[in-house]
Design a protein around this motif. Structure first.
Motif, PDB file in Angstrom:
ATOM      1  N   THR A   1       0.854  -1.188   0.000  1.00 54.21           N
ATOM      2  CA  THR A   1       0.000   0.000   0.000  1.00 54.21           C
ATOM      3  C   THR A   1       0.891   1.240   0.000  1.00 54.21           C
ATOM      4  O   THR A   1       2.115   1.144   0.147  1.00 54.21           O
TER       5      THR A   1
ATOM      6  N   MET B   1      -5.045  -9.046   3.918  1.00 54.86           N
ATOM      7  CA  MET B   1      -6.064  -8.405   3.096  1.00 54.86           C
ATOM      8  C   MET B   1      -5.645  -7.037   2.590  1.00 54.86           C
ATOM      9  O   MET B   1      -6.285  -6.481   1.699  1.00 54.86           O
ATOM     10  N   TRP B   2      -4.555  -6.490   3.126  1.00 56.64           N
ATOM     11  CA  TRP B   2      -4.040  -5.220   2.609  1.00 56.64           C
ATOM     12  C   TRP B   2      -3.562  -5.367   1.165  1.00 56.64           C
ATOM     13  O   TRP B   2      -3.385  -4.373   0.465  1.00 56.64           O
TER      14      TRP B   2
ATOM     15  N   GLY C   1      -5.297  -6.791  -1.126  1.00 59.72           N
ATOM     16  CA  GLY C   1      -6.484  -6.932  -1.956  1.00 59.72           C
ATOM     17  C   GLY C   1      -6.969  -5.625  -2.558  1.00 59.72           C
ATOM     18  O   GLY C   1      -6.451  -4.537  -2.265  1.00 59.72           O
ATOM     19  N   PRO C   2      -8.000  -5.685  -3.406  1.00 60.03           N
ATOM     20  CA  PRO C   2      -8.493  -4.506  -4.124  1.00 60.03           C
ATOM     21  C   PRO C   2      -9.131  -3.449  -3.243  1.00 60.03           C
ATOM     22  O   PRO C   2      -9.224  -2.285  -3.641  1.00 60.03           O
ATOM     23  N   ALA C   3      -9.567  -3.815  -2.042  1.00 59.43           N
ATOM     24  CA  ALA C   3     -10.216  -2.830  -1.175  1.00 59.43           C
ATOM     25  C   ALA C   3      -9.283  -1.682  -0.805  1.00 59.43           C
ATOM     26  O   ALA C   3      -9.742  -0.576  -0.501  1.00 59.43           O
ATOM     27  N   LEU C   4      -7.970  -1.932  -0.834  1.00 58.85           N
ATOM     28  CA  LEU C   4      -7.009  -0.888  -0.476  1.00 58.85           C
ATOM     29  C   LEU C   4      -6.220  -0.402  -1.689  1.00 58.85           C
ATOM     30  O   LEU C   4      -5.090   0.083  -1.547  1.00 58.85           O
ATOM     31  N   ASP C   5      -6.813  -0.517  -2.859  1.00 58.99           N
ATOM     32  CA  ASP C   5      -6.164  -0.008  -4.074  1.00 58.99           C
ATOM     33  C   ASP C   5      -6.386   1.503  -4.153  1.00 58.99           C
ATOM     34  O   ASP C   5      -7.243   2.000  -4.873  1.00 58.99           O
ATOM     35  N   THR C   6      -5.623   2.214  -3.355  1.00 60.33           N
ATOM     36  CA  THR C   6      -5.843   3.657  -3.176  1.00 60.33           C
ATOM     37  C   THR C   6      -5.640   4.448  -4.458  1.00 60.33           C
ATOM     38  O   THR C   6      -6.345   5.421  -4.723  1.00 60.33           O
TER      39      THR C   6
ATOM     40  N   LYS D   1      -8.749   4.376  -6.532  1.00 62.35           N
ATOM     41  CA  LYS D   1      -9.810   5.177  -5.918  1.00 62.35           C
ATOM     42  C   LYS D   1      -9.567   6.661  -6.128  1.00 62.35           C
ATOM     43  O   LYS D   1     -10.490   7.427  -6.404  1.00 62.35           O
TER      44      LYS D   1
END
Length: 253
Positions: free
Chosen positions: A119, A238-239, A241-246, A249
């Motif tokens: 990240t 899980m960091w 994964g796509p949820a943290l694709d800053t 975003k």
């Protein structure tokens, strides 16, 4: 750490951007309210101190501008304040997320594992380590970067059974970092002596760290990971994964 690092003949100067409780009766602390990005404030805070433990900054993923300002520039400000004031020992809070994309199947993670951040936050910890190395080599500071796993009162999920650093062991590790003679620049893992740990403790033990806690005492209360999940595959869990694709975003696409 405020209570755990208290010791006879030691004064803790505690700096945070937020409000802190004032010194209790008999507590040898000095409370300072300031940001690690404020060079003048950090210069003043480092005057007359023997060592700095730098834990300030965003502790989770943030947009690039925030990470750059607080985590990366803030670390430079802290190290520069230490250099200007003749502080010879600095302990820096790095993170497992500096090597988050390291696959667990590759074996035990060594202390000097090549950076693979997961990240922007992880990138900031790679930069923190690089700045620590620069200030150690160019200016002769003793700098120890602690790649902290998961420092909570108890593990919150199965991944943390491997990455957990108990608060008591965290204090033991910081004490070792403060007292080790002439360490130069070091990168060490900040984890307890967990039965399921993935990380080497060689460098930390070489500094005098003697962990006493093991996450296994909590294992019965923690559900197992899905073996196909990112939490099982990567150090960063899980960091990765796509949820943290800053970046995606921020770009809106």
């Amino acid at each position: 750490m405020r209570t755990r690092l208290a010791a006879p003949d030691r004064v803790l100067r505690l700096l945070d951007i937020g409000e802190q409780p004032p010194a209790a009766e008999g507590e040898a602390v000095e409370v300072v309210r300031a940001s690690v990005t404020d060079q003048a404030a950090m210069d003043a805070a480092c005057e007359g101190v023997d060592a700095v433990i730098h834990l300030g900054g965003h502790s989770v993923e943030r947009p690039w501008a925030q990470v750059l300002d607080v985590n990366i520039n803030g670390t430079h400000v802290v190290l520069e304040a230490a250099r200007r004031n003749g502080v010879r020992r600095v302990v820096l809070a790095s993170s497992n997320h500096a090597v988050g994309f390291y696959e667990r199947s590759s074996g035990e993670a060594g202390d000097y594992l090549f950076p693979q951040p997961d990240t922007y936050y992880g990138v900031s910890k790679v930069a923190l380590e690089a700045l620590g190395s620069l200030y150690a080599n160019r200016y002769g500071l003793d700098v120890i970067a602690v790649r902290i796993g998961s420092c909570f009162e108890r593990p919150r999920d199965a991944r943390m059974l491997a990455t957990w650093l108990s608060p008591d062991d965290c204090a033991r590790l910081f004490e070792a970092c403060l007292s080790a003679p002439s360490p130069g620049f070091r990168v060490v893992w900040g984890v307890s002596d967990n039965t399921r740990r993935w990380f080497s403790l060689d460098e930390a033990r070489a500094l005098g760290y003697q962990p006493k806690d093991d996450s296994e005492v909590f294992a019965a209360d923690v559900p197992e990971d899905d073996p196909e999940s990112l939490a099982h595959k990567y150090v960063g869990g899980m960091w990765c994964g796509p949820a943290l694709d800053t970046a995606v975003k921020e770009a809106g696409r």
